[in-house]
Design a protein around this motif. Structure first.
Motif, PDB file in Angstrom:
ATOM      1  N   LYS A  29       0.821  -1.208   0.000  1.00  0.00           N
ATOM      2  CA  LYS A  29       0.000   0.000   0.000  1.00  0.00           C
ATOM      3  C   LYS A  29       0.852   1.255   0.000  1.00  0.00           C
ATOM      4  CE  LYS A  29      -3.380   2.469   2.846  1.00  0.00           C
ATOM      5  NZ  LYS A  29      -4.141   2.456   4.109  1.00  0.00           N
ATOM      6  N   ASN A  30       1.976   1.221   0.708  1.00  0.00           N
ATOM      7  CA  ASN A  30       2.768   2.421   0.902  1.00  0.00           C
ATOM      8  C   ASN A  30       3.955   2.521  -0.055  1.00  0.00           C
ATOM      9  OD1 ASN A  30       1.005   2.995   2.953  1.00  0.00           O
ATOM     10  ND2 ASN A  30       2.367   2.294   4.582  1.00  0.00           N
ATOM     11  N   THR A  31       4.024   1.645  -1.027  1.00  0.00           N
ATOM     12  CA  THR A  31       5.106   1.688  -2.011  1.00  0.00           C
ATOM     13  C   THR A  31       4.544   2.119  -3.354  1.00  0.00           C
ATOM     14  OG1 THR A  31       6.318  -0.078  -0.882  1.00  0.00           O
ATOM     15  CG2 THR A  31       6.898   0.371  -3.171  1.00  0.00           C
ATOM     16  N   SER A  32       5.194   3.102  -3.961  1.00  0.00           N
ATOM     17  CA  SER A  32       4.758   3.581  -5.266  1.00  0.00           C
ATOM     18  C   SER A  32       5.973   3.776  -6.165  1.00  0.00           C
ATOM     19  CB  SER A  32       3.993   4.910  -5.133  1.00  0.00           C
ATOM     20  OG  SER A  32       4.830   5.913  -4.573  1.00  0.00           O
ATOM     21  N   GLY A  82      18.566   2.773  -5.415  1.00  0.00           N
ATOM     22  CA  GLY A  82      17.887   1.976  -4.413  1.00  0.00           C
ATOM     23  C   GLY A  82      16.510   2.557  -4.150  1.00  0.00           C
ATOM     24  N   LYS A  83      15.781   1.981  -3.209  1.00  0.00           N
ATOM     25  CA  LYS A  83      14.473   2.510  -2.850  1.00  0.00           C
ATOM     26  C   LYS A  83      14.636   3.789  -2.036  1.00  0.00           C
ATOM     27  CE  LYS A  83      12.179  -1.982  -2.916  1.00  0.00           C
ATOM     28  NZ  LYS A  83      11.417  -2.985  -2.135  1.00  0.00           N
ATOM     29  N   PHE A  84      13.698   4.713  -2.234  1.00  0.00           N
ATOM     30  CA  PHE A  84      13.715   5.979  -1.516  1.00  0.00           C
ATOM     31  C   PHE A  84      12.565   6.014  -0.511  1.00  0.00           C
ATOM     32  CE2 PHE A  84      16.526   6.867  -4.880  1.00  0.00           C
ATOM     33  CZ  PHE A  84      17.254   8.001  -4.574  1.00  0.00           C
ATOM     34  N   THR A  85      12.833   6.587   0.640  1.00  0.00           N
ATOM     35  CA  THR A  85      11.824   6.720   1.693  1.00  0.00           C
ATOM     36  C   THR A  85      11.477   8.184   1.885  1.00  0.00           C
ATOM     37  OG1 THR A  85      12.659   4.748   2.833  1.00  0.00           O
ATOM     38  CG2 THR A  85      11.279   6.246   4.111  1.00  0.00           C
ATOM     39  N   VAL A  86      10.180   8.474   1.993  1.00  0.00           N
ATOM     40  CA  VAL A  86       9.726   9.843   2.216  1.00  0.00           C
ATOM     41  C   VAL A  86       9.129   9.943   3.612  1.00  0.00           C
ATOM     42  CG1 VAL A  86       7.465   9.372   1.165  1.00  0.00           C
ATOM     43  CG2 VAL A  86       8.294  11.719   1.330  1.00  0.00           C
ATOM     44  N   ASN A  87       9.449  11.031   4.333  1.00  0.00           N
ATOM     45  CA  ASN A  87       8.914  11.212   5.683  1.00  0.00           C
ATOM     46  C   ASN A  87       7.761  12.205   5.680  1.00  0.00           C
ATOM     47  OD1 ASN A  87      10.020  13.850   5.719  1.00  0.00           O
ATOM     48  ND2 ASN A  87      11.951  13.099   6.584  1.00  0.00           N
ATOM     49  N   ASP A 161       3.698   4.245   7.376  1.00  0.00           N
ATOM     50  CA  ASP A 161       2.300   4.446   7.752  1.00  0.00           C
ATOM     51  C   ASP A 161       2.050   5.871   8.206  1.00  0.00           C
ATOM     52  OD1 ASP A 161       1.603   1.869   7.184  1.00  0.00           O
ATOM     53  OD2 ASP A 161       1.853   1.127   9.218  1.00  0.00           O
ATOM     54  N   GLY A 162       0.990   6.457   7.691  1.00  0.00           N
ATOM     55  CA  GLY A 162       0.623   7.814   8.081  1.00  0.00           C
ATOM     56  C   GLY A 162       1.133   8.851   7.109  1.00  0.00           C
ATOM     57  N   VAL A 163       2.223   8.558   6.405  1.00  0.00           N
ATOM     58  CA  VAL A 163       2.795   9.520   5.473  1.00  0.00           C
ATOM     59  C   VAL A 163       2.044   9.508   4.148  1.00  0.00           C
ATOM     60  CG1 VAL A 163       4.854  10.130   4.137  1.00  0.00           C
ATOM     61  CG2 VAL A 163       5.064   9.436   6.524  1.00  0.00           C
ATOM     62  N   ALA A 164       1.603   8.326   3.729  1.00  0.00           N
ATOM     63  CA  ALA A 164       0.933   8.205   2.434  1.00  0.00           C
ATOM     64  C   ALA A 164      -0.359   9.013   2.377  1.00  0.00           C
ATOM     65  CB  ALA A 164       0.631   6.735   2.144  1.00  0.00           C
ATOM     66  N   ASP A 165      -0.946   9.306   3.550  1.00  0.00           N
ATOM     67  CA  ASP A 165      -2.225  10.018   3.577  1.00  0.00           C
ATOM     68  C   ASP A 165      -2.056  11.527   3.645  1.00  0.00           C
ATOM     69  OD1 ASP A 165      -3.440   7.430   5.749  1.00  0.00           O
ATOM     70  OD2 ASP A 165      -3.579   7.589   3.576  1.00  0.00           O
ATOM     71  N   THR A 166      -0.833  12.034   3.527  1.00  0.00           N
ATOM     72  CA  THR A 166      -0.598  13.472   3.669  1.00  0.00           C
ATOM     73  C   THR A 166      -0.349  14.147   2.333  1.00  0.00           C
ATOM     74  OG1 THR A 166       1.784  13.162   3.997  1.00  0.00           O
ATOM     75  CG2 THR A 166       0.394  13.130   5.969  1.00  0.00           C
TER      76      THR A 166
END
Length: 204
Positions: A29-32, A82-87, A161-166
């Motif tokens: 769900k949280n990977t795009s 590599g994969k990137f993470t967003v806060n 979790d929680g970041v995808a909804d912002t």
């Protein structure tokens, strides 16, 4: 007692299965993925802009990457991401690797890369590092694809979790387009398409 232990074991396995399934669901769900249209760079090579279809990513460049991106032999380098993470603040962090076939290098080029942290493993030299920047909504600013990529490029973005909804809170891109609708501008500075490392064209 034996039956009780059997039931407890079955219950524990069931809980573990649910936990794994839940983790997989959240991970999916949280990977795009973000399809990349253009790589742009400021004239001083201090800032790299990765323009995707939905978002723009702005990365400040530091050494040794800054000098490597100005190196005339950069067309020999093969990048992987590599994969990137967003806060929650839309800060983005990830990693990249640059590789080159040693057989394509001159003695001076080999020395240049060695001095900048490249390590030789067999017939290849490689450099890996982390990179951090900021993600913005592309909005109506559609930066044209400025050259043909050697291969299709996508960034894999992971949002905890929680970041995808912002998404509604993500700032709009600071990029604008000049009157020609093609030239990208950042803070009054005209950006140049980044040729060489990521493009088919070898122009400097």
């Amino acid at each position: 007692m034996r039956h009780l232990l059997r039931y407890l074991l079955i219950a524990m396995l069931g809980i573990a299965s649910v936990g794994c399934a839940t983790h997989a669901l959240h991970a999916t769900k949280n990977t795009s993925t973000e399809k990349i249209n253009s790589f742009l760079i400021t004239p001083d090579k201090a800032t790299l802009v990765v323009a995707g279809e939905q978002h723009h990513f702005i990365f400040p460049l530091n050494e040794p990457l800054k000098s490597v991106l100005q190196w005339p032999g950069r067309t020999k380098l093969k990048p992987t991401f590599g994969k990137f993470t967003v806060n929650a603040g839309q800060g983005v962090s990830g990693s990249y690797t640059l590789q080159v076939d040693v057989g394509t290098l001159t003695v001076d080029e080999h020395q240049f890369l060695t001095q900048r942290g490249f390590n030789q493993q067999g017939n290849m030299m490689a450099y890996s590092a982390a990179i951090q920047g900021t993600r913005y909504l592309a909005g109506n600013v559609r930066v044209p694809q400025t050259a043909f990529f050697r291969q299709p490029y996508e960034l894999t973005i992971i949002a905890p979790d929680g970041v995808a909804d912002t998404a509604a809170k993500i700032a709009l891109t600071p990029l604008t387009l000049a009157a020609d609708g093609v030239t990208a501008v950042l803070g009054g500075i005209v950006l140049a398409p980044f040729f060489g490392l990521l493009m088919m064209s070898g122009g400097l």
